[in-house]
Design a protein around this motif. Structure first.
Motif, PDB file in Angstrom:
ATOM      1  N   SER A  22      31.536  60.802  25.921  1.00 40.34           N
ATOM      2  CA  SER A  22      30.593  61.052  24.826  1.00 40.34           C
ATOM      3  C   SER A  22      30.882  62.368  24.123  1.00 40.34           C
ATOM      4  O   SER A  22      29.981  63.072  23.671  1.00 40.34           O
ATOM      5  N   THR A  64      23.592  59.307  19.868  1.00 44.91           N
ATOM      6  CA  THR A  64      24.495  60.290  20.480  1.00 44.91           C
ATOM      7  C   THR A  64      23.743  61.209  21.440  1.00 44.91           C
ATOM      8  O   THR A  64      24.310  61.672  22.432  1.00 44.91           O
ATOM      9  N   ALA A  97      23.587  59.449  24.714  1.00 44.96           N
ATOM     10  CA  ALA A  97      24.908  59.437  25.352  1.00 44.96           C
ATOM     11  C   ALA A  97      25.230  60.795  25.960  1.00 44.96           C
ATOM     12  O   ALA A  97      25.767  60.882  27.076  1.00 44.96           O
ATOM     13  N   THR A 151      25.636  61.856  29.970  1.00 46.96           N
ATOM     14  CA  THR A 151      26.898  62.400  30.482  1.00 46.96           C
ATOM     15  C   THR A 151      26.702  63.682  31.271  1.00 46.96           C
ATOM     16  O   THR A 151      27.337  63.881  32.309  1.00 46.96           O
TER      17      THR A 151
END
Length: 270
Positions: free
Chosen positions: A92, A126, A129, A133
């Motif tokens: 990501s 995003t 994501a 992560t």
């Protein structure tokens, strides 16, 4: 070749017992070969010295780090920092895969601050994501709920559209740049790291009511060693330390927007 070695070669005097006479003729081919050999030796010595500089400080790295370490920088006011790998793998857009060391935890915290302080966090997809992560799965859902609430409010504050996009004709600039890190505590399974950073955030463009400005913060990040990597389990942020501004004239909104498009974010390692 080390810095302590002489920079010039010394020719020893001829033994006193040697008979006087003209110096014997030299074979030009052999002389040329000698020069080539000397040059080759010098090059090999330099390469060997450079290799030692790059790889001689890899303490604390895992076996998979061999050949990927960099020379240790000098810590301001302290001893040289340990060399650490800049992760080559990303998820990501965030570097992942850190050594299980105090330096690895500091590197992870720095890169997580860069990701958390980016414009990508203002877009729901995003943002999800990135949080997925960098966070410990055990606390991921709670942290995602908190960040969703914070960034939805910030979207309104900066005059962005509901999806995080800037108004037409303007560029949304949002970046965080770590200035330094401090290891507060460390064990093989957890670490607490403070990251001092400067951020720039705002809208660049005609009619902007939120021009790009700087902000200084210290982020305290708690990390856990999970599934062979460092992951964030908790974080907090406070303002400062903040230096005095005003040594330079501000650039135009056009120059700021251009720089934001031309210069990529840095990856950090300790």
């Amino acid at each position: 070749m080390s810095d302590e070695e002489p920079a010039t070669r010394t020719r020893l005097p001829r033994p006193t017992s040697a008979p006087e006479g003209p110096e014997p003729r030299r074979n030009p081919i052999l002389s040329g070969i000698g020069v080539v050999v000397v040059i080759a030796v010098v090059i090999v010595s330099l390469l060997f010295a450079a290799n030692r500089s790059d790889h001689g400080n890899g303490n604390g790295s895992t076996a998979g780090d061999a050949g990927k370490t960099s020379a240790a920088p000098q810590a301001p006011g302290g001893p040289p920092l340990s060399a650490a790998q800049v992760p080559e793998r990303t998820e990501s857009g965030v570097p992942v895969g850190y050594p299980q060391t105090a330096e690895g935890a500091q590197s992870a915290a720095s890169n997580f601050v860069v990701a958390y302080g980016s414009a990508r966090m203002f877009r729901a997809t995003t943002r999800t994501a990135i949080i997925g992560t960098i966070t410990d799965p055990a606390v991921r859902d709670g942290l995602l709920a908190r960040t969703d609430q914070v960034f939805r409010a910030q979207t309104t504050t900066f005059g962005l559209q509901a999806d995080g996009a800037p108004p037409k004709g303007q560029t949304f600039v949002c970046r965080a740049v770590p200035m330094g890190t401090k290891s507060v505590s460390y064990s093989a399974t957890s670490a607490t790291v403070e990251v001092w950073s400067v951020g720039v955030v705002g809208l660049a463009g005609t009619g902007s009511t939120k021009p790009v400005a700087e902000a200084w913060n210290t982020t305290t990040m708690r990390l856990s060693w999970v599934n062979g990597d460092w992951k964030m389990s908790e974080f907090g942020q406070k303002e400062g330390p903040t230096p005095i501004s005003g040594l330079q004239d501000p650039s135009s909104a056009t120059d700021i927007a251009k720089a934001d498009g031309e210069f990529g974010e840095l990856r950090h390692a300790r």
